[in-house]
Design a protein around this motif. Structure first.
Motif, PDB file in Angstrom:
ATOM      1  N   LYS A 126       8.108   9.889  -3.657  1.00 26.16           N
ATOM      2  CA  LYS A 126       7.286  11.102  -3.635  1.00 26.16           C
ATOM      3  C   LYS A 126       6.792  11.306  -2.208  1.00 26.16           C
ATOM      4  O   LYS A 126       6.088  10.451  -1.661  1.00 26.16           O
ATOM      5  N   VAL A 127       7.172  12.442  -1.607  1.00 22.26           N
ATOM      6  CA  VAL A 127       6.936  12.656  -0.180  1.00 22.26           C
ATOM      7  C   VAL A 127       6.080  13.901   0.058  1.00 22.26           C
ATOM      8  O   VAL A 127       6.280  14.937  -0.580  1.00 22.26           O
ATOM      9  N   GLY A 168      -0.723  10.304  -5.522  1.00 19.84           N
ATOM     10  CA  GLY A 168       0.143   9.144  -5.685  1.00 19.84           C
ATOM     11  C   GLY A 168       1.436   9.208  -4.913  1.00 19.84           C
ATOM     12  O   GLY A 168       2.462   8.679  -5.356  1.00 19.84           O
ATOM     13  N   ALA A 169       1.423   9.826  -3.742  1.00 20.41           N
ATOM     14  CA  ALA A 169       2.638   9.920  -2.931  1.00 20.41           C
ATOM     15  C   ALA A 169       3.015   8.564  -2.350  1.00 20.41           C
ATOM     16  O   ALA A 169       2.164   7.698  -2.137  1.00 20.41           O
ATOM     17  N   ASP A 170       4.308   8.398  -2.094  1.00 19.78           N
ATOM     18  CA  ASP A 170       4.813   7.161  -1.496  1.00 19.78           C
ATOM     19  C   ASP A 170       4.892   7.247   0.021  1.00 19.78           C
ATOM     20  O   ASP A 170       4.714   6.247   0.716  1.00 19.78           O
ATOM     21  N   HIS A 226       0.834  -1.201   0.000  1.00 19.62           N
ATOM     22  CA  HIS A 226       0.000   0.000   0.000  1.00 19.62           C
ATOM     23  C   HIS A 226       0.869   1.253   0.000  1.00 19.62           C
ATOM     24  O   HIS A 226       2.047   1.207   0.337  1.00 19.62           O
ATOM     25  N   LYS A 227       0.289   2.356  -0.353  1.00 22.41           N
ATOM     26  CA  LYS A 227       0.926   3.655  -0.228  1.00 22.41           C
ATOM     27  C   LYS A 227      -0.152   4.726  -0.153  1.00 22.41           C
ATOM     28  O   LYS A 227      -1.262   4.501  -0.636  1.00 22.41           O
ATOM     29  N   PHE A 240      14.322  10.033   1.652  1.00 23.05           N
ATOM     30  CA  PHE A 240      13.278   9.391   0.850  1.00 23.05           C
ATOM     31  C   PHE A 240      13.272   9.947  -0.580  1.00 23.05           C
ATOM     32  O   PHE A 240      13.180   9.207  -1.556  1.00 23.05           O
ATOM     33  N   LYS A 241      13.360  11.268  -0.683  1.00 26.98           N
ATOM     34  CA  LYS A 241      13.329  11.892  -2.003  1.00 26.98           C
ATOM     35  C   LYS A 241      14.527  11.466  -2.845  1.00 26.98           C
ATOM     36  O   LYS A 241      14.403  11.222  -4.050  1.00 26.98           O
TER      37      LYS A 241
END
Length: 317
Positions: free
Chosen positions: A145-146, A197-199, A113-114, A139-140
């Protein structure tokens, strides 16, 4: 290969440098304990107990370590003081190994999931926002995508700080007016992140402990509102602690653990203190994984906590 990468030479050098004050302080004290003595006896163990407590390992964890060494001395009948460092290293390493899962040399986001939602808690001044910024940057750098959420709405400076980090790292920050409902900010952040759609989502919260009931209710409300968007959110509740405060950090950890379920910890500012022993005590006593340690000002100075490497750096290879 996950995005944090293997334990590189550069990371090892950063860890060694970051723990230098703790290492020097502890070994200077140990040298005085064994000076002129050839055998580990009751007097040496009494002095060792004082060394560990004054190195901010904590009373309960210190007593546990001393008890283990006493059993080893009783079993082996004669233990020289030259062996003490090695024995202490072994017992600390085994103690840490008993309390957590395997060391993290790498860390991948779950694929089922995200976005992966991290709720960050901790009192003001511990380096909470800086830790969020550094973690977001890492993360970036890994291509994730944060989104950041400024849910510490009780301090204008807190919102401003996280916005500065957002600009510096190049990431969107979801915010509202000062005094807004923190849960509303969390809702907006996760909703926006999910729609785009961010991670990863990292949400800051107010750093207050003076009213435990109020803090507990606030965190519960934030979690409840999150679940309206994502039923399993948050995936992680991370407590940030200032390692340079020694046992005060441990007390803060206990207080936060009493009001909310913490799933991970980040211990900051270890590079500027001789109180790095607090990592050992917190790991042992709270049974909550120390996931990150802060070892300097650079973005890369926030590292995944690796018990084996930590002990190696503290005692030498």
């Amino acid at each position: 290969m996950g995005f944090f990468g293997f334990f590189s030479k550069e990371k090892k050098e950063t860890l060694d440098k970051g723990l230098e004050k703790t290492k020097t302080g502890m070994f200077d004290k140990l040298a005085r304990v064994v000076a002129g003595k050839s055998k580990v006896d009751d007097d040496v163990l009494d002095d060792l107990e004082e060394v560990l407590i004054t190195s901010d390992v904590g009373v309960d964890t210190t007593l546990k370590i001393i008890e283990r060494i006493e059993k080893r001395v009783a079993r082996d009948k004669y233990v020289s003081t030259k062996e003490l460092n090695g024995i202490l290293r072994d017992e600390i390493a085994s103690l840490l190994a008993e309390n957590h899962s395997n060391d993290l040399e790498d860390w991948d986001l779950p694929s089922d999931h995200k976005p992966y939602v991290i709720l960050v808690v901790g009192v003001n001044g511990v380096g909470k926002t800086t830790t969020i910024g550094k973690l977001a940057w890492q993360f970036k750098q890994a291509g994730k995508k944060v989104y950041l959420g400024a849910a510490d709405t009780f301090r204008a400076a807190a919102v401003e700080q996280i916005c500065i980090w957002g600009e510096r790292v190049g990431l969107p920050v979801i915010k509202q007016q000062m005094g807004s409902d923190p849960a509303s900010v969390a809702f907006d952040t996760i909703s926006s992140a999910k729609a785009n759609g961010a991670d990863v989502v990292i949400i800051d919260t107010a750093g207050r402990l003076h009213n435990k009931v109020g803090l507990m209710n606030e965190l519960k409300k934030i979690k409840d509102v999150m679940k309206k968007v994502m039923p399993d959110a948050p995936d992680e509740v991370m407590l940030v602690l200032d390692g340079s405060t020694g046992q005060n950090a441990f007390e803060q950890a206990k207080q936060f653990a009493a009001v909310t379920q913490i799933s991970s910890m980040a211990i900051t500012k270890l590079d500027g203190t001789a109180k790095g022993g607090v990592v050992i005590g917190i790991s042992d006593q709270l049974k909550v994984p120390v996931k990150y340690i802060g070892l300097g000002e650079k973005m890369t100075d926030l590292q995944l906590f690796n018990k084996r490497q930590f002990v190696d750096s503290l005692f030498g290879e």
